[in-house]
Design a protein around this motif. Structure first.
Motif, PDB file in Angstrom:
ATOM      1  N   MET A   1       0.815  -1.192   0.000  1.00 43.48           N
ATOM      2  CA  MET A   1       0.000   0.000   0.000  1.00 43.48           C
ATOM      3  C   MET A   1       0.859   1.257   0.000  1.00 43.48           C
ATOM      4  SD  MET A   1      -3.162  -0.800  -0.091  1.00 43.48           S
ATOM      5  CE  MET A   1      -4.450   0.006   0.781  1.00 43.48           C
ATOM      6  N   LEU A   2       2.043   1.186   0.603  1.00 43.71           N
ATOM      7  CA  LEU A   2       2.905   2.353   0.639  1.00 43.71           C
ATOM      8  C   LEU A   2       3.361   2.739  -0.768  1.00 43.71           C
ATOM      9  CD1 LEU A   2       4.427   4.443   2.313  1.00 43.71           C
ATOM     10  CD2 LEU A   2       6.326   2.837   2.429  1.00 43.71           C
ATOM     11  N   VAL A   3       3.680   1.759  -1.586  1.00 40.05           N
ATOM     12  CA  VAL A   3       4.115   2.045  -2.952  1.00 40.05           C
ATOM     13  C   VAL A   3       2.976   2.680  -3.741  1.00 40.05           C
ATOM     14  CG1 VAL A   3       4.925   0.997  -5.093  1.00 40.05           C
ATOM     15  CG2 VAL A   3       5.822   0.195  -2.920  1.00 40.05           C
ATOM     16  N   LEU A   4       1.771   2.171  -3.603  1.00 44.18           N
ATOM     17  CA  LEU A   4       0.611   2.745  -4.293  1.00 44.18           C
ATOM     18  C   LEU A   4       0.357   4.173  -3.843  1.00 44.18           C
ATOM     19  CD1 LEU A   4      -1.789   2.327  -6.207  1.00 44.18           C
ATOM     20  CD2 LEU A   4      -3.069   1.497  -4.235  1.00 44.18           C
ATOM     21  N   SER A   5       0.483   4.436  -2.554  1.00 42.13           N
ATOM     22  CA  SER A   5       0.247   5.796  -2.067  1.00 42.13           C
ATOM     23  C   SER A   5       1.340   6.751  -2.535  1.00 42.13           C
ATOM     24  CB  SER A   5       0.136   5.813  -0.548  1.00 42.13           C
ATOM     25  OG  SER A   5       1.354   5.438   0.037  1.00 42.13           O
ATOM     26  N   LEU A   6       2.580   6.294  -2.599  1.00 40.51           N
ATOM     27  CA  LEU A   6       3.654   7.160  -3.078  1.00 40.51           C
ATOM     28  C   LEU A   6       3.524   7.447  -4.573  1.00 40.51           C
ATOM     29  CD1 LEU A   6       6.726   5.796  -1.118  1.00 40.51           C
ATOM     30  CD2 LEU A   6       5.454   7.902  -0.726  1.00 40.51           C
ATOM     31  N   ILE A   7       3.107   6.459  -5.348  1.00 41.13           N
ATOM     32  CA  ILE A   7       2.888   6.677  -6.785  1.00 41.13           C
ATOM     33  C   ILE A   7       1.744   7.657  -7.002  1.00 41.13           C
ATOM     34  CG2 ILE A   7       2.102   5.564  -8.911  1.00 41.13           C
ATOM     35  CD1 ILE A   7       3.721   3.099  -8.028  1.00 41.13           C
ATOM     36  N   SER A   8       0.658   7.494  -6.268  1.00 35.13           N
ATOM     37  CA  SER A   8      -0.461   8.423  -6.420  1.00 35.13           C
ATOM     38  C   SER A   8      -0.089   9.820  -5.929  1.00 35.13           C
ATOM     39  CB  SER A   8      -1.697   7.908  -5.690  1.00 35.13           C
ATOM     40  OG  SER A   8      -1.473   7.825  -4.317  1.00 35.13           O
ATOM     41  N   LEU A   9       0.774   9.918  -4.929  1.00 29.99           N
ATOM     42  CA  LEU A   9       1.247  11.230  -4.470  1.00 29.99           C
ATOM     43  C   LEU A   9       2.102  11.900  -5.542  1.00 29.99           C
ATOM     44  CD1 LEU A   9       1.333  13.222  -2.097  1.00 29.99           C
ATOM     45  CD2 LEU A   9       3.373  12.022  -1.300  1.00 29.99           C
ATOM     46  N   LEU A  10       2.947  11.141  -6.212  1.00 31.78           N
ATOM     47  CA  LEU A  10       3.753  11.693  -7.307  1.00 31.78           C
ATOM     48  C   LEU A  10       2.877  12.144  -8.470  1.00 31.78           C
ATOM     49  CD1 LEU A  10       6.831   9.298  -7.323  1.00 31.78           C
ATOM     50  CD2 LEU A  10       6.745  11.679  -6.596  1.00 31.78           C
ATOM     51  N   ILE A  11       1.840  11.383  -8.787  1.00 37.24           N
ATOM     52  CA  ILE A  11       0.914  11.788  -9.843  1.00 37.24           C
ATOM     53  C   ILE A  11       0.193  13.071  -9.450  1.00 37.24           C
ATOM     54  CG2 ILE A  11      -1.199  11.137 -11.068  1.00 37.24           C
ATOM     55  CD1 ILE A  11      -0.180   8.234 -10.966  1.00 37.24           C
ATOM     56  N   THR A  12      -0.183  13.189  -8.184  1.00 34.87           N
ATOM     57  CA  THR A  12      -0.828  14.407  -7.695  1.00 34.87           C
ATOM     58  C   THR A  12       0.085  15.609  -7.846  1.00 34.87           C
ATOM     59  OG1 THR A  12      -2.086  13.117  -6.089  1.00 34.87           O
ATOM     60  CG2 THR A  12      -1.887  15.487  -5.681  1.00 34.87           C
ATOM     61  N   ILE A  13       1.327  15.473  -7.437  1.00 38.15           N
ATOM     62  CA  ILE A  13       2.285  16.582  -7.535  1.00 38.15           C
ATOM     63  C   ILE A  13       2.537  16.946  -8.989  1.00 38.15           C
ATOM     64  CG2 ILE A  13       4.689  17.225  -7.104  1.00 38.15           C
ATOM     65  CD1 ILE A  13       4.484  15.518  -4.532  1.00 38.15           C
TER      66      ILE A  13
END
Length: 72
Positions: A1-13
């Motif tokens: 889940m951490l990898v998914l959240s970090l990828i979605s955070l990068l997409i957000t930024i």
């Protein structure tokens, strides 16, 4: 889940950065919608410490900017 959240955070930024760079109004709205959508995905999938950082960091930066602007 951490990898998914970090990828979605990068997409957000990335979507936020693109919305400031691009001049087309429709594309700006689409990028802001993408940023909001992936921001919610980040908050759902992230561990509590990352959630806290994502929520508190804009407030800290905003207060810091306000203090510098009003008291200098």
């Amino acid at each position: 889940m951490l990898v998914l959240s970090l990828i979605s955070l990068l997409i957000t930024i990335g979507a936020i950065c693109l919305s400031y760079i691009i001049e087309d109004d429709v594309f700006k709205v689409a990028m802001k919608f993408t940023a909001v959508l992936f921001g919610f995905i980040t908050l759902v999938c992230a561990p509590w410490l990352l959630k806290l950082v994502v929520i508190v960091l804009p407030f800290v930066l905003g207060v810091n900017h306000w203090l510098v602007e009003n008291f200098n």
